[in-house]
Scaffold this motif. Structure first.
Motif, PDB file in Angstrom:
ATOM      1  N   GLY A   1      -1.306  -3.874  -8.901  1.00 45.95           N
ATOM      2  CA  GLY A   1      -1.880  -4.615  -7.814  1.00 45.95           C
ATOM      3  C   GLY A   1      -2.041  -6.238  -8.527  1.00 45.95           C
ATOM      4  O   GLY A   1      -2.310  -6.120  -9.578  1.00 45.95           O
ATOM      5  N   PHE A   2      -2.011  -7.210  -7.742  1.00 48.32           N
ATOM      6  CA  PHE A   2      -2.719  -8.580  -8.209  1.00 48.32           C
ATOM      7  C   PHE A   2      -3.194  -9.298  -7.007  1.00 48.32           C
ATOM      8  O   PHE A   2      -3.201  -9.078  -5.822  1.00 48.32           O
ATOM      9  CB  PHE A   2      -1.263  -9.096  -8.674  1.00 48.32           C
TER      10      PHE A   2
ATOM     11  N   ARG B   1      -3.457 -17.190  -2.172  1.00 45.94           N
ATOM     12  CA  ARG B   1      -1.858 -16.892  -1.752  1.00 45.94           C
ATOM     13  C   ARG B   1      -1.679 -15.493  -1.302  1.00 45.94           C
ATOM     14  O   ARG B   1      -1.088 -15.146  -0.317  1.00 45.94           O
ATOM     15  CB  ARG B   1      -1.077 -17.105  -2.972  1.00 45.94           C
ATOM     16  N   LEU B   2      -2.159 -14.447  -2.117  1.00 45.25           N
ATOM     17  CA  LEU B   2      -1.766 -13.091  -1.841  1.00 45.25           C
ATOM     18  C   LEU B   2      -2.666 -12.081  -2.578  1.00 45.25           C
ATOM     19  O   LEU B   2      -2.925 -12.310  -3.880  1.00 45.25           O
ATOM     20  CB  LEU B   2      -0.438 -12.626  -1.993  1.00 45.25           C
ATOM     21  N   VAL B   3      -3.198 -11.261  -1.975  1.00 45.71           N
ATOM     22  CA  VAL B   3      -3.816 -10.003  -2.551  1.00 45.71           C
ATOM     23  C   VAL B   3      -3.096  -8.816  -2.164  1.00 45.71           C
ATOM     24  O   VAL B   3      -2.894  -8.690  -0.923  1.00 45.71           O
ATOM     25  CB  VAL B   3      -5.488  -9.707  -2.065  1.00 45.71           C
ATOM     26  N   TYR B   4      -2.556  -8.153  -3.269  1.00 56.06           N
ATOM     27  CA  TYR B   4      -1.548  -7.060  -2.806  1.00 56.06           C
ATOM     28  C   TYR B   4      -1.716  -5.807  -3.872  1.00 56.06           C
ATOM     29  O   TYR B   4      -1.772  -6.027  -4.985  1.00 56.06           O
ATOM     30  CB  TYR B   4      -0.087  -7.616  -2.970  1.00 56.06           C
ATOM     31  N   CYS B   5      -1.313  -4.668  -3.345  1.00 61.13           N
ATOM     32  CA  CYS B   5      -1.307  -3.354  -4.073  1.00 61.13           C
ATOM     33  C   CYS B   5      -0.133  -2.721  -3.449  1.00 61.13           C
ATOM     34  O   CYS B   5       0.320  -2.605  -2.482  1.00 61.13           O
ATOM     35  CB  CYS B   5      -2.599  -2.520  -3.909  1.00 61.13           C
TER      36      CYS B   5
ATOM     37  N   TYR C   1      -8.174  -0.311  -6.268  1.00 57.02           N
ATOM     38  CA  TYR C   1      -7.535  -1.440  -6.670  1.00 57.02           C
ATOM     39  C   TYR C   1      -7.936  -2.625  -6.000  1.00 57.02           C
ATOM     40  O   TYR C   1      -8.265  -3.587  -6.086  1.00 57.02           O
ATOM     41  CB  TYR C   1      -5.983  -1.336  -6.881  1.00 57.02           C
ATOM     42  N   ALA C   2      -7.789  -2.525  -4.425  1.00 51.81           N
ATOM     43  CA  ALA C   2      -7.990  -3.622  -3.465  1.00 51.81           C
ATOM     44  C   ALA C   2      -9.407  -4.122  -3.664  1.00 51.81           C
ATOM     45  O   ALA C   2      -9.920  -5.213  -3.986  1.00 51.81           O
ATOM     46  CB  ALA C   2      -7.906  -3.315  -2.098  1.00 51.81           C
TER      47      ALA C   2
ATOM     48  N   VAL D   1      -9.066  -2.764   9.770  1.00 53.14           N
ATOM     49  CA  VAL D   1      -9.493  -2.462   8.748  1.00 53.14           C
ATOM     50  C   VAL D   1      -9.338  -3.311   7.345  1.00 53.14           C
ATOM     51  O   VAL D   1     -10.389  -3.289   6.518  1.00 53.14           O
ATOM     52  CB  VAL D   1      -8.557  -1.244   8.212  1.00 53.14           C
ATOM     53  N   LYS D   2      -8.458  -4.337   7.302  1.00 50.79           N
ATOM     54  CA  LYS D   2      -8.609  -4.938   6.147  1.00 50.79           C
ATOM     55  C   LYS D   2      -9.619  -6.166   6.191  1.00 50.79           C
ATOM     56  O   LYS D   2     -10.333  -6.432   5.204  1.00 50.79           O
ATOM     57  CB  LYS D   2      -7.176  -5.830   6.186  1.00 50.79           C
TER      58      LYS D   2
END
Length: 161
Positions: free
Chosen positions: A69-70, A89-93, A102-103, A132-133
């Motif tokens: 993830g990043f 820009r982006l949070v992604y797992c 991880y999130a 949910v997010k």
């Protein structure tokens, strides 16, 4: 407490991570794109600038030499001010690791990075599980300061390199 102590699972992305990050961004685009097209050259250019310490920072969770993830943050100025702000820009797992914490770790890292470097705009732009997010983001950042609307929906994603 510094970021490394608070979120030890997260390190900084390096130039050698560029290709792996691009592949993950392609998947993220397929899952929740706001626009239909994907310009890999543009993504690589932005990533390269960030990874070369020109305009941003990317925190990664890496296990067994793979990024799981990043969180990608960039420095920008809004059109009406000279003040610099961090923009997510982006949070992604990766999908197979979404049941892990991880999130949470990535959002904690983003919040602590903002506490050290300055104000940040971060949010949820999603086609799936938006509420949910949003609840998850509220836990780390409080109530939202607004809403974002789009006047049309994306078509089938297209790729260009």
């Amino acid at each position: 407490m510094n970021i490394a102590e608070a979120v030890p699972a997260i390190g900084l992305a390096q130039l050698f991570d560029e290709s792996e990050l691009v592949e993950m961004i392609k998947v993220a685009h397929t899952e929740s794109a706001m626009f239909a097209s994907f310009n890999e050259g543009k993504v690589r250019g932005e990533l390269h600038d960030t990874l070369a310490n020109r305009g941003g920072v990317i925190g990664v969770i890496r296990k067994s030499d793979a990024i799981r993830g990043f969180a990608w943050l960039t420095f920008q100025q809004e059109w009406y001010t000279d003040d610099t702000v961090l923009i997510e820009r982006l949070v992604y797992c990766r999908p197979e690791y979404r049941s892990a914490a991880y999130a949470h770790e990535l959002l904690m890292w983003a919040r602590m990075t903002s506490e050290q470097l300055g104000p940040m705009l971060i949010g949820v732009v999603a086609n799936q599980k938006t509420s949910v997010k949003a609840r998850l983001y509220r836990r780390y950042f409080g109530e939202p300061i607004g809403f974002l609307f789009k006047s049309s929906t994306p078509t089938t994603p297209t790729w260009s390199t």
